[in-house]
Design an enzyme around this catalytic site. Structure first.
Site, mmCIF file in Angstrom:
data_model
loop_
_atom_site.group_PDB
_atom_site.id
_atom_site.type_symbol
_atom_site.label_atom_id
_atom_site.label_comp_id
_atom_site.label_asym_id
_atom_site.label_seq_id
_atom_site.Cartn_x
_atom_site.Cartn_y
_atom_site.Cartn_z
ATOM 1 N N GLY A 196 0.794 -1.055 -0.015
ATOM 2 C CA GLY A 196 -0.125 0.012 0.072
ATOM 3 C C GLY A 196 0.848 1.197 -0.232
ATOM 4 N N ASP A 249 -9.430 11.439 9.803
ATOM 5 C CA ASP A 249 -9.053 11.201 8.084
ATOM 6 C C ASP A 249 -10.039 9.535 8.230
ATOM 7 O OD1 ASP A 249 -8.605 11.336 5.625
ATOM 8 O OD2 ASP A 249 -6.473 10.776 6.000
#
Ligand SMILES: *[C@@H]1O[C@H](CO)[C@@H](O)[C@H](O)[C@H]1NC(C)=O
Ligand SMILES: *[C@@H]1O[C@H](CO)[C@@H](O)[C@H](O)[C@H]1NC(C)=O
Ligand SMILES: *[C@@H]1O[C@H](CO)[C@@H](O)[C@H](O)[C@H]1NC(C)=O
Ligand SMILES: *[C@@H]1O[C@H](CO)[C@@H](O)[C@H](O)[C@H]1NC(C)=O
Ligand SMILES: *[C@@H]1O[C@H](CO)[C@@H](O)[C@H](O)[C@H]1NC(C)=O
Ligand SMILES: *[C@@H]1O[C@H](CO)[C@@H](O)[C@H](O)[C@H]1NC(C)=O
Ligand SMILES: *[C@@H]1O[C@H](CO)[C@@H](O)[C@H](O)[C@H]1NC(C)=O
Ligand SMILES: *[C@@H]1O[C@H](CO)[C@@H](O)[C@H](O)[C@H]1NC(C)=O
Ligand SMILES: *[C@@H]1O[C@H](CO)[C@@H](O)[C@H](O)[C@H]1NC(C)=O
Ligand SMILES: *[C@@H]1O[C@H](CO)[C@@H](O)[C@H](O)[C@H]1NC(C)=O
Ligand SMILES: *[C@@H]1O[C@H](CO)[C@@H](O)[C@H](O)[C@H]1NC(C)=O
Ligand SMILES: *[C@@H]1O[C@H](CO)[C@@H](O)[C@H](O)[C@H]1NC(C)=O
Length: 804
Positions: A528, A643
């Site tokens: 990722g 977030d």
């Protein structure tokens, strides 16, 4: 296990601060010490920190196993020392074990020593609203305030030796110096409002007392003071302007806005203003009450004098023919090397020492006296140790002051008077034979610091029972931890090769870079890539599979301690819907975080996967809500995620969700500019609550609720809130699109079908889906107060579950 849990939670305050400073310097973050909670001396992370990060309140070590609850400047000075600005229990330090500062349910703040039945210190406050919180204010004021905004108690009302900008000196709260540089207990100097309304400095030890500022030789008004200022209050503002009701006014030499100032009654008895140079991290003196520190009393002791020394500041010397009593401490003074004559033999002679003065302790005041007369008076006075003789040129005669104690000595060429010391007649007085007394350019330190050692008095019956209880509780707690750890990692514990690295309790530890490099196969398996860095898959030496996040090297540099302070608290969070952090690495420029590995990656990765059927999606909705609710509420709303998005919701092998990346906003420096002040908007476009865009709106836990709502709608509709391809909804928002569809689609069943992602096969429960969509829409309200809290979301979703 309530205690360890509570302590963990308190540790989070630091974390929250870092999250919040960087998310918004304007909001008043919901952290502080709440009713019923406490700070423990044993926990390094148990402290309160001001929203701007300048000040910290916590236990400060003042000696071996001795702690005081104090306020200090968070950032250390260049020499590594901390600047203490306040102490609760300066004269009664507490044990380094089991001592606690607790905010009782009644609203009383108490500091307890390990085994003492009665509190060492308390505020004796009461809070009927049951909402009081202890918070460290930006100005350095530790406030106990309730929800009505009433200040029940504040540290500004009880200064120790330091005033911060805007902290008042009042008639009830004098400043008292510390005993020495290393002993913080109350010393002998005091700055106070005298009964005639004038601010004065006084020296007062068990034997002697005397005012030395403003000069006691002149009247108050001659020193520019006003005795009619009966309000008795004085403060310095942050621009360095000092104002007192007795008309003592001054501007510091660096007048101008500068929040990091202080006024301190120093160990040497001088009252000084300081400003911190933020770059060099050194305090500079910007004003002082006395430029000639020899006017300060109590430094050199009896039979000695003080002189200004250009190199050492001030210097103590014994009188001629005297020697120092204790070579390590001037406060003992000097003793004569001759045998003083018995009282009243009338034959003593006098040794003339020019430019000398001893302040005070005159037996008589004799104006218009000749030297001979004065000698005669002193000879016949039993306790006369000598006399001061000086000319008053204005009046045209000389004055004689016979003295019975020779203290506050001062030697200065500016001083025209002379001392005449009484010595026995057999001491030769020719100047050759006058032995100048010993001189040492010592700091006027008090007795050297001995290490305080607070012992545990566990022999007393009552305490020993308490102690026994504590041990039992601790043992039970430890057993519990060991069981849990064993249960979770039992297999790995056996296979580990580096047992010494493993910390049994939390599993959280420091990794070396080489170790992680090896674990990740030279960082070959990238899984990722996010704003903060690249994530690699790796296998740790104990065979656990980990996700290793290599923080972007160009992002903010942090020292290991700073990094550690932030992540140890994250590392301690434990909830089945929060990702677990196993450790970190801080070596050279490398900053890595080690997490548990999640088989199915992020929700973002799986959103369009047909594997995620509606049941799994519903579980993800509930699990994510639980994780966030834990962050918000169990942690007393101290952590905002800021977030929330599908990329930060990870799925394990059974598609159970775990929230990732919380508490890292500072670490990751999300805006990538490296300018943290600028970082108000730290979320991701499309998921950010509207209040992020308005500078004056406080940032609360409701920003996460909003993002959660958007994520849910995305998961249900399969439409991205970030893409430009919004099919014509008003303002292009996902929730507006859903609302429009709901209105546009008439008919009893129609709208759900219109909204949901058509690629997902399989059945869904209509009732559940309706509730989920409604909850998601509610979360997306513009008005933050109209949004539910995360735990309300959990309740609503659980409710459907029950009826299901
Ligand atoms: C400050 O730190 C130095 C050593 O770094 C130490 O020698 C000194 O005593 C400290 N000063 C105070 C006031 O604690
Ligand atoms: C806390 O600090 C702010 C800003 O420094 C100040 O305006 C406010 O009055 C302070 N509150 C208390 C209770 O001292
Ligand atoms: C301090 O500075 C202010 C302006 O900055 C001035 O008005 C004031 O008179 C000054 N005070 C003293 C004592 O000099
Ligand atoms: C100081 O000197 C006097 C004699 O001049 C003596 O009586 C006295 O004890 C001395 N003080 C001390 C502390 O020794
Ligand atoms: C000082 O004393 C003398 C005599 O003892 C006297 O004549 C003179 O006036 C006095 N001076 C003053 C100022 O009192
Ligand atoms: C000390 O005496 C000299 C003259 O001998 C004089 O000029 C000076 O002003 C005096 N100083 C003080 C402080 O009185
Ligand atoms: C000097 O003072 C120190 C500290 O107070 C003390 O330990 C020591 O015994 C004293 N020495 C003498 C000679 O009195
Ligand atoms: C500090 O000074 C106080 C008062 O003189 C004394 O009782 C205490 O023992 C001292 N503490 C240390 C650590 O020296
Ligand atoms: C123990 O507690 C009782 C009452 O709680 C008290 O009377 C007694 O003095 C205590 N004993 C000690 C040694 O503190
Ligand atoms: C990693 O790199 C080192 C040399 O930099 C090499 O010796 C080692 O075999 C590499 N390991 C893997 C798993 O690629
Ligand atoms: C790291 O930061 C640099 C500069 O800020 C940026 O160009 C790069 O894309 C970042 N890398 C990652 C993985 O975010
Ligand atoms: C936008 O969405 C429509 C369907 O709503 C689709 O046909 C079109 O290809 C999409 N455009 C882009 C650029 O993804």
């Amino acid at each position: 296990m309530a205690l360890p849990h509570l302590l963990n939670v308190i540790g989070l305050m630091f974390l929250c601060r870092t999250t919040l400073i960087y998310s918004s310097s304007l909001s008043s973050p919901p952290f502080g010490l709440k009713l019923g909670s406490s700070l423990s001396v044993e926990k390094k992370e148990d402290f309160l920190i001001s929203p701007n990060g300048f000040y910290t309140a916590g236990f400060y070590r003042v000696g071996e196993n001795a702690y005081c609850f104090s306020i200090w400047l968070t950032k250390a000075l260049s020499d590594g020392n901390l600047t203490l600005v306040w102490m609760a229990n300066r004269d009664l330090p507490v044990n380094g074990k089991f001592s606690k500062l607790s905010l009782l349910k009644t609203g009383n703040l108490v500091l307890r020593d390990a085994y003492q039945r009665f509190p060492i210190w308390r505020t004796t406050t009461r809070d009927s609203t049951k909402s009081a919180q202890l918070k460290m204010n930006d100005s350095g004021n530790l406030c106990l305030q309730n929800k009505l905004g009433k200040v029940l108690w504040q540290s500004f009302d009880s200064p120790t030796d330091t005033l911060l900008p805007n902290q008042p000196l009042t008639k009830d709260a004098p400043l008292v110096s510390s005993r020495s540089l290393t002993n913080y207990s109350s010393g002998y100097y005091k700055l106070f409002f005298d009964s005639d309304n004038v601010v004065r400095l006084v020296y007062s030890d068990p034997k002697l007392t005397g005012i030395y500022w403003p000069s006691p030789d002149v009247r108050a008004w001659e020193s520019g003071r006003n005795i009619y200022g009966s309000r008795r209050i004085a403060t310095m503002d942050s621009s360095g302007r000092f104002i007192s009701t007795d008309d003592l006014l001054f501007n510091t030499s660096d007048a101008g806005d500068q929040p990091l100032r202080r006024l301190t009654l120093d160990v040497d008895g001088n009252f000084r203003a300081y400003s911190l140079d933020e770059i060099t991290r050194i305090w500079h003196v910007t004003w002082q009450a006395l430029s000639n520190t020899c006017y300060i009393h109590g430094c050199c002791g009896e039979n000695s004098t003080c002189s200004n020394d250009p190199v050492y500041g001030r210097k103590c010397s014994c009188l001629p023919n005297h020697r120092m009593i204790n070579h390590t401490d001037w406060s003992y003074g000097c003793e004569p090397e001759f045998k003083p004559t018995l009282c009243g033999n009338g034959e003593d002679q006098f040794l003339h020492v020019p430019h000398f003065d001893f302040y005070g302790y005159d037996r008589r005041y004799m104006p218009n006296t000749t030297l001979e007369e004065c000698k005669q008076v002193c000879r016949n006075m039993c306790d006369c140790k000598g006399f001061q003789f000086k000319n008053d040129w204005k009046k045209g005669f000389s004055i004689c002051y016979p003295k019975f104690l020779l203290v506050n000595g001062l030697s200065s060429s500016d001083f025209n008077g002379s001392m005449y010391l009484k010595v026995p007649k057999d001491i030769p007085l020719s100047s050759k034979n006058i032995k100048i007394g010993e001189e040492f350019s010592l700091k006027c330190s008090w007795k050297p610091a001995i290490q305080l050692d607070r012992s545990y008095d566990i022999n007393r019956q009552n305490e020993s029972i308490q102690f026994l209880m504590l041990i039992i509780t601790s043992v039970l707690g430890a057993l519990e931890i060991i069981c849990v750890t064993y249960f979770c990692y039992g297999i790995h514990l056996h296979s580990t090769t580096q047992g010494n690295y493993l910390q049994t309790a939390s599993g959280f530890r420091r990794f070396s870079y080489a170790e992680l490099k090896k674990a990740s196969g030279n960082f070959s398996n990238e899984i990722g890539r996010g704003g903060g860095g690249v994530v690699f898959k790796g296998v740790l030496s104990d065979n656990r599979i980990a996700a290793i996040k290599h923080l972007n090297e160009s992002s903010k540099r942090q020292g290991e301690a700073e990094l550690l302070a932030e992540i140890t608290t994250i590392g301690k969070l434990n909830h089945m819907n929060l990702i677990e952090m196993w450790g970190y690495c801080a070596e050279g420029k490398h900053r890595l975080l080690v997490y548990e590995y999640m088989e199915y990656g992020s929700l973002a990765h799986n959103l369009y996967s047909t594997q995620l059927d509606w049941d799994k999606r519903f579980d993800i909705a509930l699990g994510t809500a639980r994780g966030l609710a834990y962050l918000h509420e169990e942690c007393l709303e101290w952590i905002l995620h800021c977030d929330v998005k599908p990329h930060n919701i990870l799925l394990d092998c059974r598609y159970k969700p775990k929230v990732a990346d919380f508490g890292l906003s500072k670490l990751l420096d999300r805006d990538g500019t490296g300018n943290s002040e600028f970082t108000r908007a730290i979320g991701t476009r499309g998921y950010m609550a509207p209040e992020w865009l308005f500078v004056n709106f406080p940032i609360t836990a409701k920003v996460d609720v909003y993002s959660y709502g958007v994520v849910m709608l995305e998961m249900i509709t399969g439409r991205s809130p970030t893409g430009a391809n919004q099919s014509g909804g008003s303002e292009g928002r996902l929730d507006s699109w859903v609302r429009e569809k709901m209105i546009a689609t008439s008919g009893p069943d129609g709208w759900v079908e219109e909204i949901i992602d058509s690629i997902i096969e399989g059945e869904y429960d209509k009732k559940r889906m309706e509730i989920l969509i409604k909850v998601a829409l509610q979360c997306c309200e513009d008005d933050k107060d109209a949004r539910p809290t995360m735990s309300q979301v959990v309740d609503m979703l659980m409710h459907v579950e029950e009826h299901h």
